[in-house]
Scaffold this motif. Structure first.
Motif, PDB file in Angstrom:
ATOM      1  N   MET A  13       0.799  -1.197   0.189  1.00  0.00           N
ATOM      2  CA  MET A  13       0.180  -0.164  -0.073  1.00  0.00           C
ATOM      3  C   MET A  13       0.857   1.186  -0.027  1.00  0.00           C
ATOM      4  SD  MET A  13      -3.295   0.823   0.589  1.00  0.00           S
ATOM      5  CE  MET A  13      -4.358   1.986   1.112  1.00  0.00           C
ATOM      6  N   ALA A  14       1.753   1.381   0.744  1.00  0.00           N
ATOM      7  CA  ALA A  14       2.965   2.446   0.693  1.00  0.00           C
ATOM      8  C   ALA A  14       3.519   2.667  -0.454  1.00  0.00           C
ATOM      9  CB  ALA A  14       3.847   2.241   2.163  1.00  0.00           C
ATOM     10  N   LYS A  15       4.051   1.477  -1.109  1.00  0.00           N
ATOM     11  CA  LYS A  15       4.428   1.703  -2.369  1.00  0.00           C
ATOM     12  C   LYS A  15       3.427   2.155  -3.502  1.00  0.00           C
ATOM     13  CE  LYS A  15       7.184  -1.279  -5.317  1.00  0.00           C
ATOM     14  NZ  LYS A  15       7.520  -2.786  -5.769  1.00  0.00           N
ATOM     15  N   ARG A  16       2.319   1.721  -3.394  1.00  0.00           N
ATOM     16  CA  ARG A  16       1.318   2.422  -4.433  1.00  0.00           C
ATOM     17  C   ARG A  16       0.956   3.747  -4.118  1.00  0.00           C
ATOM     18  NH1 ARG A  16      -4.872   0.361  -4.794  1.00  0.00           N
ATOM     19  NH2 ARG A  16      -4.176  -1.799  -4.901  1.00  0.00           N
ATOM     20  N   LEU A  17       0.908   4.432  -2.687  1.00  0.00           N
ATOM     21  CA  LEU A  17       0.898   5.602  -2.536  1.00  0.00           C
ATOM     22  C   LEU A  17       2.051   6.257  -3.091  1.00  0.00           C
ATOM     23  CD1 LEU A  17      -0.795   5.722   1.129  1.00  0.00           C
ATOM     24  CD2 LEU A  17      -1.654   6.596  -1.078  1.00  0.00           C
ATOM     25  N   GLY A  18       3.099   5.909  -2.987  1.00  0.00           N
ATOM     26  CA  GLY A  18       4.329   6.815  -3.441  1.00  0.00           C
ATOM     27  C   GLY A  18       4.158   6.630  -4.774  1.00  0.00           C
ATOM     28  N   SER A  19       3.765   5.676  -5.766  1.00  0.00           N
ATOM     29  CA  SER A  19       3.713   6.042  -7.175  1.00  0.00           C
ATOM     30  C   SER A  19       2.667   6.940  -7.460  1.00  0.00           C
ATOM     31  CB  SER A  19       3.471   4.725  -7.818  1.00  0.00           C
ATOM     32  OG  SER A  19       2.054   4.099  -7.539  1.00  0.00           O
ATOM     33  N   LEU A  20       1.899   7.444  -6.414  1.00  0.00           N
ATOM     34  CA  LEU A  20       0.742   8.326  -7.103  1.00  0.00           C
ATOM     35  C   LEU A  20       1.282   9.746  -6.581  1.00  0.00           C
ATOM     36  CD1 LEU A  20      -2.553   6.731  -5.832  1.00  0.00           C
ATOM     37  CD2 LEU A  20      -1.840   7.109  -8.108  1.00  0.00           C
ATOM     38  N   ARG A  21       2.188   9.791  -5.630  1.00  0.00           N
ATOM     39  CA  ARG A  21       2.715  11.100  -5.315  1.00  0.00           C
ATOM     40  C   ARG A  21       3.007  12.042  -6.521  1.00  0.00           C
ATOM     41  NH1 ARG A  21       6.279  11.426  -0.463  1.00  0.00           N
ATOM     42  NH2 ARG A  21       4.816  12.531   0.787  1.00  0.00           N
ATOM     43  N   ARG A  22       3.727  11.548  -7.582  1.00  0.00           N
ATOM     44  CA  ARG A  22       4.404  12.312  -8.374  1.00  0.00           C
ATOM     45  C   ARG A  22       3.400  12.961  -9.296  1.00  0.00           C
ATOM     46  NH1 ARG A  22       9.834  10.417 -10.783  1.00  0.00           N
ATOM     47  NH2 ARG A  22      10.485  12.001  -9.242  1.00  0.00           N
ATOM     48  N   PRO A  23       2.171  11.955  -9.601  1.00  0.00           N
ATOM     49  CA  PRO A  23       1.236  12.494 -10.654  1.00  0.00           C
ATOM     50  C   PRO A  23       0.375  13.747  -9.959  1.00  0.00           C
ATOM     51  CG  PRO A  23       1.485  10.262 -10.896  1.00  0.00           C
ATOM     52  CD  PRO A  23       2.327  10.651  -9.950  1.00  0.00           C
ATOM     53  N   LEU A  24       0.122  13.372  -8.617  1.00  0.00           N
ATOM     54  CA  LEU A  24      -0.612  14.223  -7.774  1.00  0.00           C
ATOM     55  C   LEU A  24       0.082  15.619  -7.684  1.00  0.00           C
ATOM     56  CD1 LEU A  24      -2.373  11.887  -4.822  1.00  0.00           C
ATOM     57  CD2 LEU A  24      -3.550  12.987  -7.250  1.00  0.00           C
ATOM     58  N   LEU A  25       1.459  15.714  -7.630  1.00  0.00           N
ATOM     59  CA  LEU A  25       2.039  16.874  -7.342  1.00  0.00           C
ATOM     60  C   LEU A  25       1.894  17.404  -9.035  1.00  0.00           C
ATOM     61  CD1 LEU A  25       5.204  15.924  -5.294  1.00  0.00           C
ATOM     62  CD2 LEU A  25       3.278  17.519  -4.668  1.00  0.00           C
ATOM     63  N   ALA A  26       2.117  16.825  -9.815  1.00  0.00           N
ATOM     64  CA  ALA A  26       1.979  17.440 -11.177  1.00  0.00           C
ATOM     65  C   ALA A  26       1.018  18.137 -11.368  1.00  0.00           C
ATOM     66  CB  ALA A  26       2.405  16.282 -12.272  1.00  0.00           C
ATOM     67  N   LEU A  27      -0.377  17.442 -11.041  1.00  0.00           N
ATOM     68  CA  LEU A  27      -1.858  17.979 -11.311  1.00  0.00           C
ATOM     69  C   LEU A  27      -1.968  19.212 -10.351  1.00  0.00           C
ATOM     70  CD1 LEU A  27      -4.385  17.485 -12.523  1.00  0.00           C
ATOM     71  CD2 LEU A  27      -4.984  16.232 -10.302  1.00  0.00           C
ATOM     72  N   ALA A  28      -1.439  19.281  -9.081  1.00  0.00           N
ATOM     73  CA  ALA A  28      -1.494  20.304  -8.300  1.00  0.00           C
ATOM     74  C   ALA A  28      -0.721  21.597  -8.767  1.00  0.00           C
ATOM     75  CB  ALA A  28      -1.026  20.067  -6.917  1.00  0.00           C
ATOM     76  N   ALA A  29       0.365  21.113  -9.384  1.00  0.00           N
ATOM     77  CA  ALA A  29       1.134  22.381 -10.119  1.00  0.00           C
ATOM     78  C   ALA A  29       0.613  23.013 -11.248  1.00  0.00           C
ATOM     79  CB  ALA A  29       2.463  21.824 -10.454  1.00  0.00           C
ATOM     80  N   VAL A  30      -0.197  22.023 -11.920  1.00  0.00           N
ATOM     81  CA  VAL A  30      -1.157  22.605 -13.144  1.00  0.00           C
ATOM     82  C   VAL A  30      -2.116  23.372 -12.940  1.00  0.00           C
ATOM     83  CG1 VAL A  30      -2.553  21.643 -15.259  1.00  0.00           C
ATOM     84  CG2 VAL A  30      -0.276  20.585 -14.920  1.00  0.00           C
ATOM     85  N   VAL A  31      -2.911  22.871 -11.631  1.00  0.00           N
ATOM     86  CA  VAL A  31      -4.243  23.656 -11.273  1.00  0.00           C
ATOM     87  C   VAL A  31      -3.522  25.113 -10.817  1.00  0.00           C
ATOM     88  CG1 VAL A  31      -5.840  23.691  -9.394  1.00  0.00           C
ATOM     89  CG2 VAL A  31      -5.556  21.703 -10.751  1.00  0.00           C
ATOM     90  N   ILE A  32      -2.583  25.203  -9.998  1.00  0.00           N
ATOM     91  CA  ILE A  32      -2.045  26.230  -9.497  1.00  0.00           C
ATOM     92  C   ILE A  32      -1.544  27.316 -10.664  1.00  0.00           C
ATOM     93  CG2 ILE A  32      -0.215  27.389  -8.312  1.00  0.00           C
ATOM     94  CD1 ILE A  32      -0.429  25.036  -6.329  1.00  0.00           C
ATOM     95  N   LEU A  33      -1.047  26.748 -11.648  1.00  0.00           N
ATOM     96  CA  LEU A  33      -0.569  27.506 -12.822  1.00  0.00           C
ATOM     97  C   LEU A  33      -1.882  27.818 -13.453  1.00  0.00           C
ATOM     98  CD1 LEU A  33       1.812  28.372 -14.421  1.00  0.00           C
ATOM     99  CD2 LEU A  33       1.721  26.380 -15.669  1.00  0.00           C
ATOM    100  N   ALA A  34      -2.784  27.258 -13.678  1.00  0.00           N
ATOM    101  CA  ALA A  34      -3.839  27.641 -14.430  1.00  0.00           C
ATOM    102  C   ALA A  34      -4.652  28.783 -13.424  1.00  0.00           C
ATOM    103  CB  ALA A  34      -4.804  26.437 -14.519  1.00  0.00           C
ATOM    104  N   VAL A  35      -4.743  28.717 -12.439  1.00  0.00           N
ATOM    105  CA  VAL A  35      -5.262  29.751 -11.536  1.00  0.00           C
ATOM    106  C   VAL A  35      -4.693  31.135 -11.680  1.00  0.00           C
ATOM    107  CG1 VAL A  35      -5.952  30.486  -8.990  1.00  0.00           C
ATOM    108  CG2 VAL A  35      -6.446  28.135  -9.948  1.00  0.00           C
ATOM    109  N   VAL A  36      -3.225  30.986 -11.317  1.00  0.00           N
ATOM    110  CA  VAL A  36      -2.259  32.297 -11.648  1.00  0.00           C
ATOM    111  C   VAL A  36      -2.694  32.773 -13.153  1.00  0.00           C
ATOM    112  CG1 VAL A  36      -0.061  32.992 -11.752  1.00  0.00           C
ATOM    113  CG2 VAL A  36      -0.821  31.404  -9.656  1.00  0.00           C
TER     114      VAL A  36
END
Length: 182
Positions: free
Chosen positions: A1-24
């Motif tokens: 389970m920890a391994k699966r969360l680690g693999s999702l962390r990078r795409p979630l950070l990328a998505l958050a960065a895109v959302v922040i960039l779009a708002v700005v």
């Protein structure tokens, strides 16, 4: 389970960065050019037609078809029998609406109507005096000049006030008495 969360962390950070960039980007680039709703209150300043088919018009030329017909004699008349097919006036009648819209409240009860004559927009007062405006530029200033002439104790009768040059209004004739003071 920890391994699966680690693999999702990078795409979630990328998505958050895109959302922040779009708002700005929206706030800095698009917001000032976006369409924003605004309520514009249109006061009737003139009427087209008569009776139950009368339609009010605003100073900017908007035909106020959604309002109930104005009470007979409550607004100055424009020289049209029926309203235009579009939502706004155009040409000389629009110039007349702009001039009537700039009229000071104290003089409104004395305005009978307007027409487009040889010299441009002419406004008829109920006393028969004609105010010659030319076009609608400086309409408020021209109305102030007209009010000053009509309030002058040295002027008791006249036919017209020429307001083409509002700093130097010209008067002529002696056939009509001035409207009574409010």
């Amino acid at each position: 389970m920890a391994k699966r969360l680690g693999s999702l962390r990078r795409p979630l950070l990328a998505l958050a960065a895109v959302v922040i960039l779009a708002v700005v980007a929206y706030l800095l680039l698009l917001r000032s050019s976006s369409v924003a709703p605004r309520l514009v209150s249109s006061q009737p300043v003139a009427v087209i037609g008569a009776g139950s088919s009368a339609v009010a018009v605003a100073a900017d030329g908007t035909v106020l078809a959604w309002l109930p017909p104005p009470k007979e004699g409550s607004l100055p008349k424009l020289p049209l029998e029926t309203p235009p097919k579009g939502p706004r006036l155009q040409g000389p009648v629009l110039e007349q609406a702009r001039v009537l819209g700039a009229a000071p409240g104290g003089l409104r009860p004395y305005i009978e109507g307007s027409y487009f004559g040889e010299s441009g927009v002419d406004v008829n007062l109920t006393s028969g005096v004609e105010l010659r405006f030319g076009d609608s530029t400086q309409a408020a200033r021209k109305w102030r000049a007209a009010a000053a002439v009509l309030a002058s104790p040295s002027v008791t009768t006249l036919d017209y006030v020429d307001l083409h040059a509002p700093g130097r209004p010209a008067i002529g004739g002696s056939g009509h008495t001035l409207p009574p003071l409010p």
